[in-house]
Design a protein around this motif. Sequence first.
Motif, PDB file in Angstrom:
ATOM      1  N   MET A   1       0.844  -1.191   0.000  1.00  0.00           N
ATOM      2  CA  MET A   1       0.000   0.000   0.000  1.00  0.00           C
ATOM      3  C   MET A   1       0.877   1.236   0.000  1.00  0.00           C
ATOM      4  O   MET A   1       1.757   1.389   0.850  1.00  0.00           O
ATOM      5  N   ARG A   2       0.638   2.127  -0.964  1.00  0.00           N
ATOM      6  CA  ARG A   2       1.473   3.327  -1.085  1.00  0.00           C
ATOM      7  C   ARG A   2       0.592   4.510  -1.455  1.00  0.00           C
ATOM      8  O   ARG A   2      -0.268   4.412  -2.329  1.00  0.00           O
ATOM      9  N   PHE A   3       0.841   5.641  -0.789  1.00  0.00           N
ATOM     10  CA  PHE A   3       0.054   6.840  -1.014  1.00  0.00           C
ATOM     11  C   PHE A   3       0.787   7.811  -1.938  1.00  0.00           C
ATOM     12  O   PHE A   3       2.021   7.818  -2.005  1.00  0.00           O
ATOM     13  N   ASN A   4       0.002   8.632  -2.624  1.00  0.00           N
ATOM     14  CA  ASN A   4       0.545   9.659  -3.511  1.00  0.00           C
ATOM     15  C   ASN A   4       1.226  10.736  -2.675  1.00  0.00           C
ATOM     16  O   ASN A   4       0.556  11.451  -1.933  1.00  0.00           O
ATOM     17  N   PRO A   5       2.542  10.877  -2.766  1.00  0.00           N
ATOM     18  CA  PRO A   5       3.240  11.839  -1.898  1.00  0.00           C
ATOM     19  C   PRO A   5       2.842  13.287  -2.153  1.00  0.00           C
ATOM     20  O   PRO A   5       3.045  14.150  -1.293  1.00  0.00           O
ATOM     21  N   ASN A   6       2.268  13.561  -3.318  1.00  0.00           N
ATOM     22  CA  ASN A   6       1.906  14.942  -3.656  1.00  0.00           C
ATOM     23  C   ASN A   6       0.480  15.307  -3.260  1.00  0.00           C
ATOM     24  O   ASN A   6       0.075  16.456  -3.429  1.00  0.00           O
ATOM     25  N   SER A   7      -0.287  14.349  -2.771  1.00  0.00           N
ATOM     26  CA  SER A   7      -1.666  14.635  -2.395  1.00  0.00           C
ATOM     27  C   SER A   7      -1.706  15.338  -1.041  1.00  0.00           C
ATOM     28  O   SER A   7      -0.805  15.205  -0.216  1.00  0.00           O
ATOM     29  N   ARG A   8      -2.779  16.094  -0.834  1.00  0.00           N
ATOM     30  CA  ARG A   8      -2.972  16.800   0.426  1.00  0.00           C
ATOM     31  C   ARG A   8      -3.949  16.031   1.305  1.00  0.00           C
ATOM     32  O   ARG A   8      -4.926  15.454   0.812  1.00  0.00           O
ATOM     33  N   LEU A   9      -3.695  16.001   2.598  1.00  0.00           N
ATOM     34  CA  LEU A   9      -4.565  15.313   3.540  1.00  0.00           C
ATOM     35  C   LEU A   9      -5.476  16.303   4.262  1.00  0.00           C
ATOM     36  O   LEU A   9      -5.065  17.423   4.580  1.00  0.00           O
ATOM     37  N   ASP A  10      -6.694  15.868   4.524  1.00  0.00           N
ATOM     38  CA  ASP A  10      -7.665  16.658   5.277  1.00  0.00           C
ATOM     39  C   ASP A  10      -7.845  16.019   6.651  1.00  0.00           C
ATOM     40  O   ASP A  10      -8.396  14.920   6.763  1.00  0.00           O
ATOM     41  N   THR A  11      -7.383  16.695   7.687  1.00  0.00           N
ATOM     42  CA  THR A  11      -7.490  16.167   9.050  1.00  0.00           C
ATOM     43  C   THR A  11      -8.745  16.662   9.771  1.00  0.00           C
ATOM     44  O   THR A  11      -8.915  16.411  10.960  1.00  0.00           O
ATOM     45  N   GLY A  12      -9.631  17.322   9.049  1.00  0.00           N
ATOM     46  CA  GLY A  12     -10.788  17.954   9.678  1.00  0.00           C
ATOM     47  C   GLY A  12     -11.737  17.001  10.371  1.00  0.00           C
ATOM     48  O   GLY A  12     -12.472  17.403  11.280  1.00  0.00           O
ATOM     49  N   ARG A  13     -11.752  15.732   9.939  1.00  0.00           N
ATOM     50  CA  ARG A  13     -12.675  14.761  10.539  1.00  0.00           C
ATOM     51  C   ARG A  13     -11.953  13.720  11.385  1.00  0.00           C
ATOM     52  O   ARG A  13     -12.580  12.754  11.852  1.00  0.00           O
ATOM     53  N   VAL A  14     -10.671  13.881  11.594  1.00  0.00           N
ATOM     54  CA  VAL A  14      -9.885  12.899  12.350  1.00  0.00           C
ATOM     55  C   VAL A  14      -9.308  13.574  13.586  1.00  0.00           C
ATOM     56  O   VAL A  14      -8.651  14.614  13.489  1.00  0.00           O
ATOM     57  N   SER A  15      -9.554  13.004  14.736  1.00  0.00           N
ATOM     58  CA  SER A  15      -9.078  13.609  15.973  1.00  0.00           C
ATOM     59  C   SER A  15      -8.681  12.526  16.964  1.00  0.00           C
ATOM     60  O   SER A  15      -9.042  11.360  16.821  1.00  0.00           O
ATOM     61  N   ASP A  16      -7.951  12.937  17.983  1.00  0.00           N
ATOM     62  CA  ASP A  16      -7.493  12.014  19.016  1.00  0.00           C
ATOM     63  C   ASP A  16      -7.917  12.547  20.373  1.00  0.00           C
ATOM     64  O   ASP A  16      -7.623  13.693  20.721  1.00  0.00           O
ATOM     65  N   ALA A  17      -8.619  11.718  21.129  1.00  0.00           N
ATOM     66  CA  ALA A  17      -9.126  12.132  22.440  1.00  0.00           C
ATOM     67  C   ALA A  17      -8.175  11.789  23.568  1.00  0.00           C
ATOM     68  O   ALA A  17      -8.422  12.150  24.720  1.00  0.00           O
ATOM     69  N   GLY A  18      -7.098  11.050  23.260  1.00  0.00           N
ATOM     70  CA  GLY A  18      -6.123  10.732  24.283  1.00  0.00           C
ATOM     71  C   GLY A  18      -6.610   9.677  25.242  1.00  0.00           C
ATOM     72  O   GLY A  18      -7.509   8.887  24.953  1.00  0.00           O
ATOM     73  N   ARG A  19      -6.033   9.658  26.412  1.00  0.00           N
ATOM     74  CA  ARG A  19      -6.343   8.626  27.416  1.00  0.00           C
ATOM     75  C   ARG A  19      -7.434   9.115  28.355  1.00  0.00           C
ATOM     76  O   ARG A  19      -7.474  10.257  28.771  1.00  0.00           O
ATOM     77  N   GLY A  20      -8.355   8.184  28.662  1.00  0.00           N
ATOM     78  CA  GLY A  20      -9.358   8.464  29.690  1.00  0.00           C
ATOM     79  C   GLY A  20     -10.300   9.575  29.324  1.00  0.00           C
ATOM     80  O   GLY A  20     -10.593  10.434  30.145  1.00  0.00           O
ATOM     81  N   ALA A  21     -10.794   9.583  28.082  1.00  0.00           N
ATOM     82  CA  ALA A  21     -11.722  10.633  27.670  1.00  0.00           C
ATOM     83  C   ALA A  21     -13.136  10.382  28.159  1.00  0.00           C
ATOM     84  O   ALA A  21     -14.029  11.162  27.901  1.00  0.00           O
ATOM     85  N   SER A  22     -13.344   9.272  28.845  1.00  0.00           N
ATOM     86  CA  SER A  22     -14.651   8.997  29.433  1.00  0.00           C
ATOM     87  C   SER A  22     -14.831   9.857  30.675  1.00  0.00           C
ATOM     88  O   SER A  22     -13.974   9.891  31.537  1.00  0.00           O
ATOM     89  N   ARG A  23     -15.953  10.549  30.750  1.00  0.00           N
ATOM     90  CA  ARG A  23     -16.159  11.513  31.830  1.00  0.00           C
ATOM     91  C   ARG A  23     -17.209  11.013  32.808  1.00  0.00           C
ATOM     92  O   ARG A  23     -18.334  11.495  32.861  1.00  0.00           O
ATOM     93  N   GLY A  24     -16.840   9.966  33.550  1.00  0.00           N
ATOM     94  CA  GLY A  24     -17.691   9.550  34.646  1.00  0.00           C
ATOM     95  C   GLY A  24     -18.828   8.618  34.297  1.00  0.00           C
ATOM     96  O   GLY A  24     -19.679   8.357  35.122  1.00  0.00           O
ATOM     97  N   ARG A  25     -18.852   8.101  33.078  1.00  0.00           N
ATOM     98  CA  ARG A  25     -19.882   7.122  32.758  1.00  0.00           C
ATOM     99  C   ARG A  25     -19.395   5.736  33.122  1.00  0.00           C
ATOM    100  O   ARG A  25     -18.358   5.550  33.720  1.00  0.00           O
TER     101      ARG A  25
END
Length: 316
Positions: A1-25
């Motif tokens: 699997m190989r990606f086009n090195p000249n293409s641009r990535l959109d990070t607008g829908r990808v995020s990281d919540a880190g550790r322990g993002a559960s808030r008391g549930r």
Amino acid sequence: MRFNPNSRLDTGRVSDAGRGASRGRSGRRSSSSKGFPLPGGAAGGGSVIGIIIAVVAFVIATQGGGSTLPEMGGGAGGGYDTSAFSDTGRYAGCRTGADANESTDCARVAVENSLTDFWSGELESGFRPVQRLVTFSGGIDTACGGATSDVGPFYCSADDSIYLDDAFFDDVLAGALDGPRGAFVEPYVLAHEYGHHISNLIGTLGQVTGETGPQSSGVRLELQADCFAGVWTKHATETEDAAGNVLLLDLSQDDIDTALEAAKTVGDDYIQKQSGGRVNEEVWTHGSSDQRRKWFMIGYDQGGMEACNTFEIDRV
């Protein structure tokens, strides 16, 4: 699997919540949530540690008797503010296809971009992308309830989002389940979860009830997601972004074989055998290894979503 090195990535829908993002549930997805677990159904029970106990606990929780399928139905989408998560900035450096070739994190962004580009063209009427692809560690709150890493990657229709702890791939899929390692394992899983989103958009998700077994509606939904994953895989190297660039340049036969091996590993019968138990078809919720490989290849060989008619045929 190989990606086009000249293409641009959109990070607008990808995020990281880190550790322990559960808030008391509760730290677990409730049985009435509208979520879908990993292609193997690793939802609830056990630990996300790469030991066989995780498999045994999984089988006890989801295969041992009775249905543990969540209440499934078409969510309206956008009903939960995933921006409430404090993004760690994990994906901020993912800008181009070259980054995706060097980083598994950026490859994750690239796969999400490719899936969105493909399905926006395949499903022109009524399409909307997933709201978020969220990575986390430990636990997280979602519109489908609290979830821990135990459940594996899953799609939540109530907020149109995919959630995963990427440690699952090493700790459980390759570890406890003795499944494959390889660059195309995670893309297959992400494509499967995106397939649940497509099922939500076209309404088949709402046809699922709580029965179990190899011909049940839950199994048909999972096999449809595998089929949709195969359809995307077939066209991934020709799918263009808004700028007309193909993001994924090539897939090898090894990549396809890796996807099939992953599909085998998350089959209900394989997991039952891996736990040391007997194969009991009556409690299947996700389909056998053969079913899962079959429907991935139906999607791949026929190359169109109309081939994924798992709800319209007598037997899958």
